[in-house]
Design a protein around this motif. Structure first.
Motif, PDB file in Angstrom:
ATOM      1  N   SER A   1       0.814  -1.218   0.000  1.00 37.77           N
ATOM      2  CA  SER A   1       0.000   0.000   0.000  1.00 37.77           C
ATOM      3  C   SER A   1       0.851   1.273   0.000  1.00 37.77           C
ATOM      4  CB  SER A   1      -0.969   0.004   1.184  1.00 37.77           C
ATOM      5  OG  SER A   1      -0.259   0.044   2.394  1.00 37.77           O
ATOM      6  N   LEU A   2       2.139   1.150   0.325  1.00 36.03           N
ATOM      7  CA  LEU A   2       3.031   2.306   0.329  1.00 36.03           C
ATOM      8  C   LEU A   2       3.592   2.643  -1.049  1.00 36.03           C
ATOM      9  CD1 LEU A   2       5.041   1.542   3.591  1.00 36.03           C
ATOM     10  CD2 LEU A   2       3.171   3.197   3.291  1.00 36.03           C
TER      11      LEU A   2
ATOM     12  N   GLU B   1      -6.743   3.142  -0.641  1.00 40.35           N
ATOM     13  CA  GLU B   1      -7.647   3.211   0.508  1.00 40.35           C
ATOM     14  C   GLU B   1      -7.452   1.993   1.401  1.00 40.35           C
ATOM     15  OE1 GLU B   1     -11.297   2.445   2.764  1.00 40.35           O
ATOM     16  OE2 GLU B   1     -10.732   1.301   1.006  1.00 40.35           O
ATOM     17  N   SER B   2      -7.334   0.801   0.787  1.00 42.67           N
ATOM     18  CA  SER B   2      -7.099  -0.418   1.560  1.00 42.67           C
ATOM     19  C   SER B   2      -6.595  -1.527   0.640  1.00 42.67           C
ATOM     20  CB  SER B   2      -8.378  -0.877   2.270  1.00 42.67           C
ATOM     21  OG  SER B   2      -9.371  -1.228   1.323  1.00 42.67           O
TER      22      SER B   2
ATOM     23  N   ARG C   1      -6.952 -14.809  -2.861  1.00 40.33           N
ATOM     24  CA  ARG C   1      -7.451 -13.629  -3.567  1.00 40.33           C
ATOM     25  C   ARG C   1      -6.869 -12.353  -2.958  1.00 40.33           C
ATOM     26  NH1 ARG C   1     -10.657 -14.519  -7.353  1.00 40.33           N
ATOM     27  NH2 ARG C   1     -11.677 -12.487  -7.348  1.00 40.33           N
ATOM     28  N   PHE C   2      -6.942 -11.277  -3.730  1.00 41.03           N
ATOM     29  CA  PHE C   2      -6.549  -9.960  -3.229  1.00 41.03           C
ATOM     30  C   PHE C   2      -7.586  -8.934  -3.649  1.00 41.03           C
ATOM     31  CE2 PHE C   2      -4.522 -10.263  -7.408  1.00 41.03           C
ATOM     32  CZ  PHE C   2      -4.876  -9.057  -7.995  1.00 41.03           C
ATOM     33  N   LEU C   3      -7.629  -7.844  -2.894  1.00 38.46           N
ATOM     34  CA  LEU C   3      -8.486  -6.712  -3.217  1.00 38.46           C
ATOM     35  C   LEU C   3      -7.702  -5.446  -2.918  1.00 38.46           C
ATOM     36  CD1 LEU C   3     -11.177  -5.373  -4.013  1.00 38.46           C
ATOM     37  CD2 LEU C   3     -11.865  -5.598  -1.595  1.00 38.46           C
ATOM     38  N   ILE C   4      -7.548  -4.607  -3.938  1.00 34.09           N
ATOM     39  CA  ILE C   4      -6.864  -3.323  -3.803  1.00 34.09           C
ATOM     40  C   ILE C   4      -7.917  -2.251  -4.079  1.00 34.09           C
ATOM     41  CG2 ILE C   4      -5.019  -1.839  -4.681  1.00 34.09           C
ATOM     42  CD1 ILE C   4      -3.916  -4.572  -5.972  1.00 34.09           C
ATOM     43  N   ASN C   5      -8.234  -1.459  -3.064  1.00 37.69           N
ATOM     44  CA  ASN C   5      -9.179  -0.365  -3.248  1.00 37.69           C
ATOM     45  C   ASN C   5      -8.395   0.914  -3.465  1.00 37.69           C
ATOM     46  OD1 ASN C   5     -11.744  -1.631  -3.068  1.00 37.69           O
ATOM     47  ND2 ASN C   5     -11.442  -1.857  -0.871  1.00 37.69           N
ATOM     48  N   MET C   6      -8.330   1.331  -4.735  1.00 36.93           N
ATOM     49  CA  MET C   6      -7.672   2.592  -5.071  1.00 36.93           C
ATOM     50  C   MET C   6      -8.688   3.709  -4.897  1.00 36.93           C
ATOM     51  SD  MET C   6      -5.407   1.698  -8.395  1.00 36.93           S
ATOM     52  CE  MET C   6      -4.294   0.310  -8.400  1.00 36.93           C
TER      53      MET C   6
END
Length: 158
Positions: free
Chosen positions: A30-31, A42-43, A53-58
């Motif tokens: 996230s950095l 965001e997370s 699985r992955f989730l990247i909330n931009m």
């Protein structure tokens, strides 16, 4: 439908293991995982194992843009393969392969020793994109992300 492939490469002054692990640690990820100006993270949630699985909330202009996928191959420190789905792929699964190839730079010499500096060629291949616009958008995003990874890695190795 004609499927398109994007390839982005970046030489980064760090060893492959450190770079590889930066992709699988949510806090570190996230950095540095920044795809362009004004876009933040965001997370991030990750389950870094094949089938995980992955989730990247931009975040952009107050809007959350989810990016998700599933890890297919985790071959530390050489290769990472995962699906990639977002608004920019029309919420369709695409395929991303990231490889980490160590290169020794024998030109880097200090006065006291001829210590080799390790650099890694990071190659990202994004397959199954469906249009030239998707290629253009992802080329910009992935190039920015690899640049951010390089800058972040420099800052933690100083």
């Amino acid at each position: 439908m004609d499927r398109k492939i994007l390839k982005v490469e970046k030489r980064i002054s760090a060893d492959p293991t450190k770079l590889f692990r930066a992709w699988l640690n949510a806090k570190d990820f996230s950095l540095w995982f920044l795809s362009g100006e004004g876009i933040g993270i965001e997370s991030v949630t990750m389950d870094p194992r094949p089938g995980g699985r992955f989730l990247i909330n931009m975040e952009l202009d107050g809007k959350i843009l989810p990016h998700s996928g599933e890890y297919i191959t985790i071959d530390e420190p050489h290769k990472l393969v995962f699906t990639w789905r977002s608004h920019a792929t029309e919420n369709r699964d695409t395929l991303v392969t990231v490889t980490f190839e160590e290169e020794k730079d024998s030109k880097h010499e200090t006065k006291k020793s001829s210590k080799q500096k390790t650099t890694t060629l990071v190659t990202l291949i994004h397959e199954d994109l469906s249009s030239d616009l998707q290629i253009k958008m992802h080329n910009h995003g992935w190039t920015s992300i690899l640049d951010s990874l390089s800058h972040w890695m420099e800052s933690i190795l100083e």
